[in-house]
Scaffold this motif. Sequence first.
Motif, PDB file in Angstrom:
ATOM      1  N   LEU A  29       0.856  -1.189   0.000  1.00 41.14           N
ATOM      2  CA  LEU A  29       0.000   0.000   0.000  1.00 41.14           C
ATOM      3  C   LEU A  29       0.892   1.239   0.000  1.00 41.14           C
ATOM      4  O   LEU A  29       0.593   2.231   0.646  1.00 41.14           O
ATOM      5  CB  LEU A  29      -0.915  -0.017   1.239  1.00 41.14           C
ATOM      6  CG  LEU A  29      -1.774  -1.283   1.427  1.00 41.14           C
ATOM      7  CD1 LEU A  29      -2.533  -1.228   2.746  1.00 41.14           C
ATOM      8  CD2 LEU A  29      -2.738  -1.475   0.260  1.00 41.14           C
ATOM      9  N   ASN A  30       2.009   1.170  -0.736  1.00 39.94           N
ATOM     10  CA  ASN A  30       3.006   2.244  -0.632  1.00 39.94           C
ATOM     11  C   ASN A  30       3.293   3.004  -1.914  1.00 39.94           C
ATOM     12  O   ASN A  30       3.951   4.036  -1.862  1.00 39.94           O
ATOM     13  CB  ASN A  30       4.322   1.675  -0.084  1.00 39.94           C
ATOM     14  CG  ASN A  30       5.004   0.742  -1.061  1.00 39.94           C
ATOM     15  OD1 ASN A  30       4.343   0.040  -1.823  1.00 39.94           O
ATOM     16  ND2 ASN A  30       6.321   0.730  -1.046  1.00 39.94           N
ATOM     17  N   PHE A 293      -5.421   7.104  -2.535  1.00 39.54           N
ATOM     18  CA  PHE A 293      -4.640   6.967  -1.302  1.00 39.54           C
ATOM     19  C   PHE A 293      -5.242   7.864  -0.237  1.00 39.54           C
ATOM     20  O   PHE A 293      -6.051   8.766  -0.544  1.00 39.54           O
ATOM     21  CB  PHE A 293      -3.167   7.341  -1.543  1.00 39.54           C
ATOM     22  CG  PHE A 293      -2.982   8.703  -2.149  1.00 39.54           C
ATOM     23  CD1 PHE A 293      -3.041   9.856  -1.368  1.00 39.54           C
ATOM     24  CD2 PHE A 293      -2.767   8.843  -3.515  1.00 39.54           C
ATOM     25  CE1 PHE A 293      -2.887  11.114  -1.933  1.00 39.54           C
ATOM     26  CE2 PHE A 293      -2.619  10.105  -4.085  1.00 39.54           C
ATOM     27  CZ  PHE A 293      -2.682  11.239  -3.292  1.00 39.54           C
ATOM     28  N   TYR A 307       4.783   3.398  10.515  1.00 34.16           N
ATOM     29  CA  TYR A 307       5.260   2.800   9.261  1.00 34.16           C
ATOM     30  C   TYR A 307       6.098   1.540   9.530  1.00 34.16           C
ATOM     31  O   TYR A 307       5.899   0.484   8.908  1.00 34.16           O
ATOM     32  CB  TYR A 307       6.056   3.851   8.478  1.00 34.16           C
ATOM     33  CG  TYR A 307       7.076   3.307   7.529  1.00 34.16           C
ATOM     34  CD1 TYR A 307       6.691   2.789   6.300  1.00 34.16           C
ATOM     35  CD2 TYR A 307       8.431   3.302   7.861  1.00 34.16           C
ATOM     36  CE1 TYR A 307       7.629   2.267   5.433  1.00 34.16           C
ATOM     37  CE2 TYR A 307       9.374   2.786   6.996  1.00 34.16           C
ATOM     38  CZ  TYR A 307       8.977   2.262   5.779  1.00 34.16           C
ATOM     39  OH  TYR A 307       9.899   1.738   4.934  1.00 34.16           O
ATOM     40  N   ILE A 317       3.398   0.865   3.782  1.00 32.26           N
ATOM     41  CA  ILE A 317       2.773   2.137   3.449  1.00 32.26           C
ATOM     42  C   ILE A 317       3.907   3.125   3.170  1.00 32.26           C
ATOM     43  O   ILE A 317       5.087   2.763   3.286  1.00 32.26           O
ATOM     44  CB  ILE A 317       1.822   2.645   4.566  1.00 32.26           C
ATOM     45  CG1 ILE A 317       2.591   2.864   5.868  1.00 32.26           C
ATOM     46  CG2 ILE A 317       0.670   1.667   4.755  1.00 32.26           C
ATOM     47  CD1 ILE A 317       1.769   3.529   6.959  1.00 32.26           C
ATOM     48  N   ASN A 329       1.453   9.496   7.156  1.00 30.06           N
ATOM     49  CA  ASN A 329       1.787   8.438   6.224  1.00 30.06           C
ATOM     50  C   ASN A 329       0.759   8.442   5.101  1.00 30.06           C
ATOM     51  O   ASN A 329      -0.393   8.820   5.316  1.00 30.06           O
ATOM     52  CB  ASN A 329       1.769   7.069   6.915  1.00 30.06           C
ATOM     53  CG  ASN A 329       3.038   6.825   7.721  1.00 30.06           C
ATOM     54  OD1 ASN A 329       4.081   6.493   7.176  1.00 30.06           O
ATOM     55  ND2 ASN A 329       2.955   7.028   9.031  1.00 30.06           N
ATOM     56  N   ILE A 331      -1.292   6.081   2.626  1.00 37.49           N
ATOM     57  CA  ILE A 331      -1.724   4.690   2.487  1.00 37.49           C
ATOM     58  C   ILE A 331      -2.486   4.531   1.183  1.00 37.49           C
ATOM     59  O   ILE A 331      -3.532   5.157   0.975  1.00 37.49           O
ATOM     60  CB  ILE A 331      -2.646   4.276   3.668  1.00 37.49           C
ATOM     61  CG1 ILE A 331      -1.936   4.505   5.010  1.00 37.49           C
ATOM     62  CG2 ILE A 331      -3.089   2.833   3.509  1.00 37.49           C
ATOM     63  CD1 ILE A 331      -2.825   4.234   6.227  1.00 37.49           C
ATOM     64  N   THR A 332      -1.970   3.707   0.280  1.00 46.31           N
ATOM     65  CA  THR A 332      -2.677   3.426  -0.972  1.00 46.31           C
ATOM     66  C   THR A 332      -3.927   2.614  -0.664  1.00 46.31           C
ATOM     67  O   THR A 332      -3.898   1.720   0.185  1.00 46.31           O
ATOM     68  CB  THR A 332      -1.773   2.597  -1.916  1.00 46.31           C
ATOM     69  OG1 THR A 332      -0.556   3.305  -2.127  1.00 46.31           O
ATOM     70  CG2 THR A 332      -2.459   2.335  -3.249  1.00 46.31           C
TER      71      THR A 332
END
Length: 356
Positions: A29-30, A293, A307, A317, A329, A331-332
């Motif tokens: 998810l990064n 995201f 993270y 992430i 952060n 997050i996708t």
Amino acid sequence: MSRFLNSIYQTLDAYTPGEQPKDGAYIKLNTNESPYPAGPATVKAVTDARQAARLRLYCDPDAVALKDALAERYGVKRSNVFVSNGSDDILNFSFMAFAQDGVLFPEITYGFYPVFGDLHGVEYTRVPLKEGFFVDPEDYKGKGKMIVLANPNAPTGRALGLDVIAEFCESDPDHVILIDEAYIDFGGISAVPLTAKYENLLVVQTFSKSRSLAGARLGYAIASETLINDLERIKYSTNPYNVNTVSAAAGTAALSEPEYYRENCRKIMETREYSAGRLKELGFEVIPSVANFLFVSNPKIDGKEFYLELKERRILIRHFDNPAITQYNRITVGTREEMDQLFAAIRDILDRKEEK
Ligand SMILES: *Cc1c(COP(=O)(O)O)cnc(C)c1O
């Protein structure tokens, strides 16, 4: 760096791409890739044996089939379309071509902009955002410089309206307004229709995010013939074959199955809203996003620690080293199942912290 490197590049701070782990399975998810595979027609185009046979020959440097498919999709002429090796290629060319009077972009935005600025020795200004990560249009109007804006912005997910973009174009007709629409298919309003009116407007999009083709490296721009011709001049002075045979075929095929990709975007937007709700329940501040995201922070846990804790649990992430956003952060938005695994991991992390 070595003594061989040209002194103009000695201080260059290269872009750091998001991690692409090689040590086993992560929930990724990064890097804002699509969680869904490319569509059936797209896959067929890539696996077609005739395509492989064509690799003996150079690709079409004008990528006419792809450009025509894009022109049809966006209701413009072929001469209004430019294609490239990912949209990063177009950003690079644009900093090379249009930034002689300097560039303005937000302080918090896509990390590649300052790198391109440095690479081409261009003077650039990182304009601070207003509280809550808002762009203040007044900071950009009529400054006599090129403007580069990701819309929606990354990593915040906030978007500008078309009225503001039109004002930018009108306020400075002699400088290029570059709108980077990498995430436009997830709920934003595209500035493409304005390109018919404003000669100085360059809209850049990509197949990487909403069309599941990040690995194919395929980006495009829609703009006036004037700007497209300038970009072609740079392309033909660097690498005329910057869109290879297979990727061009994949992109053309992807444009033939818009319903498939539209449905994926719909699912991602639905999962985004669901995820924003779940994250708020878990105590996060969530910036409203029209991208794929979410940009989040939580007073209960340090951004970097969060993270790292997720990485230990094999969920990636994106954390940025920029001190201004170190508590945040990105997050996708993945599949619903991936997001539910994320929330379980977050609950575990926060519970353990409370026990301490
Ligand atoms: C992902 C991204 C790009 C790069 O896309 P490619 O087409 O894969 O090069 C450009 N701009 C922004 C804001 C992005 O997030």
